[in-house]
Design a protein around this motif. Structure first.
Motif, mmCIF file in Angstrom:
data_model
loop_
_atom_site.group_PDB
_atom_site.id
_atom_site.type_symbol
_atom_site.label_atom_id
_atom_site.label_comp_id
_atom_site.label_asym_id
_atom_site.label_seq_id
_atom_site.Cartn_x
_atom_site.Cartn_y
_atom_site.Cartn_z
ATOM 1 N N ALA A 40 39.797 29.442 26.231
ATOM 2 C CA ALA A 40 40.295 28.309 27.017
ATOM 3 C C ALA A 40 39.194 27.651 27.838
ATOM 4 C CB ALA A 40 41.445 28.758 27.919
ATOM 5 N N LYS A 41 38.457 28.445 28.610
ATOM 6 C CA LYS A 41 37.463 27.854 29.509
ATOM 7 C C LYS A 41 36.338 27.149 28.758
ATOM 8 C CE LYS A 41 34.807 28.714 33.702
ATOM 9 N NZ LYS A 41 33.685 27.844 33.301
ATOM 10 N N PRO A 42 35.678 27.805 27.778
ATOM 11 C CA PRO A 42 34.613 27.080 27.069
ATOM 12 C C PRO A 42 35.105 25.860 26.313
ATOM 13 C CG PRO A 42 35.011 29.235 26.055
ATOM 14 C CD PRO A 42 35.729 29.228 27.367
ATOM 15 N N ILE A 43 36.325 25.922 25.752
ATOM 16 C CA ILE A 43 36.854 24.755 25.034
ATOM 17 C C ILE A 43 37.156 23.629 26.018
ATOM 18 C CG2 ILE A 43 38.803 23.876 23.684
ATOM 19 C CD1 ILE A 43 38.991 26.600 22.337
ATOM 20 N N GLN A 44 37.813 23.958 27.132
ATOM 21 C CA GLN A 44 38.139 22.936 28.122
ATOM 22 C C GLN A 44 36.876 22.307 28.701
ATOM 23 O OE1 GLN A 44 41.368 25.490 30.215
ATOM 24 N NE2 GLN A 44 41.960 23.374 30.659
ATOM 25 N N ASP A 45 35.873 23.128 28.957
ATOM 26 C CA ASP A 45 34.609 22.594 29.482
ATOM 27 C C ASP A 45 33.906 21.718 28.447
ATOM 28 O OD1 ASP A 45 35.091 23.950 31.807
ATOM 29 O OD2 ASP A 45 33.713 25.604 31.382
ATOM 30 N N SER A 46 33.927 22.162 27.183
ATOM 31 C CA SER A 46 33.215 21.441 26.128
ATOM 32 C C SER A 46 33.879 20.113 25.785
ATOM 33 C CB SER A 46 33.133 22.316 24.866
ATOM 34 O OG SER A 46 32.553 21.621 23.790
ATOM 35 N N LEU A 47 35.228 20.113 25.734
ATOM 36 C CA LEU A 47 35.961 18.914 25.311
ATOM 37 C C LEU A 47 36.587 18.159 26.481
ATOM 38 C CD1 LEU A 47 37.766 20.260 22.093
ATOM 39 C CD2 LEU A 47 35.485 19.263 22.340
ATOM 40 N N ASN A 48 36.346 18.649 27.710
ATOM 41 C CA ASN A 48 36.848 17.995 28.918
ATOM 42 C C ASN A 48 38.371 17.855 28.887
ATOM 43 O OD1 ASN A 48 36.625 16.789 31.462
ATOM 44 N ND2 ASN A 48 36.448 14.723 30.597
ATOM 45 N N LEU A 49 39.077 18.988 28.757
ATOM 46 C CA LEU A 49 40.529 18.999 28.641
ATOM 47 C C LEU A 49 41.167 19.521 29.922
ATOM 48 C CD1 LEU A 49 40.844 20.625 25.082
ATOM 49 C CD2 LEU A 49 40.770 18.182 25.642
ATOM 50 N N SER A 50 42.283 18.906 30.346
ATOM 51 C CA SER A 50 43.056 19.403 31.481
ATOM 52 C C SER A 50 43.932 20.571 31.016
ATOM 53 C CB SER A 50 43.948 18.295 32.046
ATOM 54 O OG SER A 50 44.977 17.975 31.114
ATOM 55 N N ASP A 51 44.554 21.268 31.990
ATOM 56 C CA ASP A 51 45.459 22.363 31.629
ATOM 57 C C ASP A 51 46.632 21.846 30.805
ATOM 58 O OD1 ASP A 51 43.896 24.216 32.881
ATOM 59 O OD2 ASP A 51 45.176 24.445 34.648
ATOM 60 N N ALA A 52 47.153 20.654 31.143
ATOM 61 C CA ALA A 52 48.282 20.098 30.391
ATOM 62 C C ALA A 52 47.878 19.783 28.954
ATOM 63 C CB ALA A 52 48.808 18.845 31.081
ATOM 64 N N GLN A 53 46.684 19.206 28.769
ATOM 65 C CA GLN A 53 46.206 18.902 27.413
ATOM 66 C C GLN A 53 45.990 20.180 26.610
ATOM 67 O OE1 GLN A 53 42.774 16.437 28.623
ATOM 68 N NE2 GLN A 53 43.620 14.802 27.323
ATOM 69 N N PHE A 54 45.389 21.181 27.251
ATOM 70 C CA PHE A 54 45.133 22.431 26.538
ATOM 71 C C PHE A 54 46.444 23.138 26.215
ATOM 72 C CE2 PHE A 54 43.756 26.886 26.095
ATOM 73 C CZ PHE A 54 42.759 26.714 25.144
ATOM 74 N N GLY A 55 47.428 23.049 27.127
ATOM 75 C CA GLY A 55 48.740 23.624 26.846
ATOM 76 C C GLY A 55 49.412 22.946 25.672
ATOM 77 N N ALA A 56 49.215 21.623 25.542
ATOM 78 C CA ALA A 56 49.776 20.896 24.397
ATOM 79 C C ALA A 56 49.126 21.343 23.102
ATOM 80 C CB ALA A 56 49.592 19.395 24.596
ATOM 81 N N ILE A 57 47.818 21.576 23.130
ATOM 82 C CA ILE A 57 47.112 22.060 21.940
ATOM 83 C C ILE A 57 47.554 23.478 21.590
ATOM 84 C CG2 ILE A 57 44.850 22.802 21.079
ATOM 85 C CD1 ILE A 57 43.659 20.420 22.633
ATOM 86 N N GLY A 58 47.674 24.331 22.607
ATOM 87 C CA GLY A 58 48.011 25.727 22.366
ATOM 88 C C GLY A 58 49.455 25.960 21.984
ATOM 89 N N GLY A 59 50.367 25.067 22.405
ATOM 90 C CA GLY A 59 51.772 25.276 22.111
ATOM 91 C C GLY A 59 52.405 24.158 21.318
ATOM 92 N N THR A 60 52.450 22.967 21.918
ATOM 93 C CA THR A 60 53.187 21.862 21.312
ATOM 94 C C THR A 60 52.646 21.482 19.943
ATOM 95 O OG1 THR A 60 53.578 21.049 23.558
ATOM 96 C CG2 THR A 60 54.083 19.546 21.737
ATOM 97 N N ALA A 61 51.323 21.324 19.829
ATOM 98 C CA ALA A 61 50.723 20.931 18.546
ATOM 99 C C ALA A 61 51.075 21.933 17.456
ATOM 100 C CB ALA A 61 49.203 20.818 18.692
ATOM 101 N N PHE A 62 50.993 23.206 17.805
ATOM 102 C CA PHE A 62 51.284 24.262 16.840
ATOM 103 C C PHE A 62 52.761 24.264 16.470
ATOM 104 C CE2 PHE A 62 52.452 28.550 15.667
ATOM 105 C CZ PHE A 62 51.421 28.949 14.825
ATOM 106 N N ALA A 63 53.621 24.061 17.478
ATOM 107 C CA ALA A 63 55.055 24.249 17.271
ATOM 108 C C ALA A 63 55.728 23.091 16.559
ATOM 109 C CB ALA A 63 55.740 24.481 18.623
ATOM 110 N N LEU A 64 55.183 21.888 16.649
ATOM 111 C CA LEU A 64 55.863 20.702 16.121
ATOM 112 C C LEU A 64 56.299 20.879 14.671
ATOM 113 C CD1 LEU A 64 53.865 17.726 17.678
ATOM 114 C CD2 LEU A 64 56.246 18.348 18.106
ATOM 115 N N LEU A 65 55.353 21.178 13.798
ATOM 116 C CA LEU A 65 55.682 21.358 12.382
ATOM 117 C C LEU A 65 55.965 22.815 12.035
ATOM 118 C CD1 LEU A 65 53.219 18.835 10.709
ATOM 119 C CD2 LEU A 65 55.643 18.553 11.200
ATOM 120 N N TYR A 66 55.394 23.731 12.808
ATOM 121 C CA TYR A 66 55.642 25.155 12.572
ATOM 122 C C TYR A 66 57.137 25.453 12.648
ATOM 123 C CZ TYR A 66 55.643 30.206 13.487
ATOM 124 O OH TYR A 66 55.888 31.561 13.436
#
Length: 427
Positions: A40-66
């Motif tokens: 989480a930390k290196p990805i957020q630092d590298s791509l400049n992501l907020s907690d809400a954005q990272f939460g969307a990647i970690g959960g919502t993006a995965f769950a939509l079609l899954y």
């Protein structure tokens, strides 16, 4: 028929082999999910992501079609063969996991995680159905529990391997290595694991697999089980994504060189606690379920009622050793439901509709658990940031674990409807 195991020639040794291979695939399923949490930390630092954005990647993006594709892929498995769908799914999600290592911004990583979800949608429901094909009902909860140990093994391996690879190379390499490893396993699985029954035999002369949907949705037990498990998964998947970052902040392990400390803490916690909880859940359910089917739901309810306050206590500890010991208890209890509840859900429809039953149950569970849980914790953390600073994520997690109490109430309410809806296995 090629690719089908003669039912009369199945030995206990081959049953164990099938279960072991399904466990390996399921381990990759959760390894590829959890690797995101430790990074989480290196990805957020590298791509400049907020907690809400990272939460969307970690959960919502995965769950939509899954969540949505789980049902059609489960029905496809009933028609063309469960082993084929599982192996093909492993290739797809592993390929997209590797692509995550090439992401350069939020939307690229979001889309690649969407692809991981597409692949993993075809793995779990056909596996549940295959286990039900190979194991009699009196051994089924234990078999499903052993299969479900892929969750703690995958979660623990994900944080450990992800931390080591990221520190030795970078976070991109961690995704690429894990993805390639899964692709290598897929053809080995397909060579060893065969469907027990010809796929055509599942549907020939019987109702369409789609008939499972109205059967389930008319049963209150289905909704209570699915939504209850979904509430548990909202807390569980939220913690799986955010706990490594919470632990890093809690104990000051925020430097890049201390990523391995977080990996060791979380890896040991998830592996030991999760494995013990899942296995005990299956063993206890097999024994007590023979006496009274209500125990398939009482066991998870008791576990969830204890897990919620224990998580809050563990996340409040200032000492890492004491925190690890306390958190070991709820990490065992919050996985104990898998064997009992999945077994119960298998008896809400006829045996010929097992994959479709599992897929429908998982759709509801994952839309809530994966689709909402990780994002909601991240969004709540952002909302509390101005008032609580770095502690906002930990407070959001403590609020999230209260969902275990809701899950416990729904499980207890489902006891009587489950008894009325129970369908005995025809095999």
């Amino acid at each position: 028929m090629m690719g089908v195991r003669n039912p009369e020639q199945v030995t206990d040794g081959y049953r164990r082999t099938v279960l072991a291979m399904l466990l390996v695939v399921y381990t990759f399923n959760f390894l590829d999910r959890q690797i995101l949490g430790i990074l989480a930390k290196p990805i957020q630092d590298s791509l400049n992501l907020s907690d809400a954005q990272f939460g969307a990647i970690g959960g919502t993006a995965f769950a939509l079609l899954y969540s949505v594709l789980g049902v059609p892929l489960a029905l496809l498995a009933d028609r063309i063969g469960r082993a084929r769908v599982i192996a093909g799914s492993l290739v797809v999600w592993s390929g997209f996991t590797a692509l995550c290592g090439t992401a350069a911004n939020f939307w690229q990583l979001f889309l690649y995680r969407l692809g991981v979800g597409v692949g993993e949608a075809g793995g779990v429901a056909p596996s549940y159905a295959m286990i039900a094909d190979y194991f009699p009902v009196e051994r089924r909860a234990r078999a499903i529990a052993i299969y479900s140990m892929g969750i703690p093994i995958g979660l623990g391996s994900g944080v450990l391997l992800g931390a080591y690879i990221a520190q030795a190379v970078n976070w991109q390499a961690a995704f690429i290595v894990m993805g390639i490893a899964g692709i290598i396993v897929a053809p080995i699985f397909l060579m060893i694991v065969k469907d027990r029954y010809p796929p055509a035999a599942v549907v020939k002369g019987g109702p369409s697999p789609l008939a499972v949907l109205p059967i389930l949705t008319r049963k209150p037990a289905f909704w209570l089980l699915s939504i209850g498990a979904g509430c548990s998964s909202m807390a569980g998947y939220g913690l799986a994504l955010w706990a490594p970052k919470i632990i890093a902040i809690q104990f000051g392990w925020t430097a890049g060189s201390e990523l391995v400390k977080v990996g060791q803490f979380m890896g040991a916690l998830l592996l030991v606690g999760g494995s013990v909880g899942i296995f005990l859940g299956g063993v206890i359910a097999d024994r007590l379920g023979k006496l009274d089917r209500a125990w398939y739901l009482r066991i998870p309810a008791i576990a969830w009622l204890i897990a919620a306050p224990m998580f809050i206590l563990g996340f409040s500890m200032p000492n890492p050793v004491l925190a690890w010991v306390i958190l070991l208890i709820p990490n065992a209890l919050n996985t104990l439901w898998l064997g009992p509840i999945v077994t119960a859900s298998q008896h809400l429809a006829p045996s010929s509709m097992r994959a479709g039953t599992s897929g429908t149950f998982l759709m509801v569970n994952n839309l809530l658990g994966l689709g909402v849980g990780p994002w909601a914790m991240g969004a709540l953390s952002v909302a509390l940031k101005d008032s609580y600073g770095d502690q906002s994520l930990g407070i959001a997690a403590m609020a999230g674990v209260c969902l275990y109490l809701v899950a416990a109430v729904l499980a207890l309410l489902a006891i009587r409807p489950l008894k009325r809806s129970w369908v005995e296995a025809s095999d």
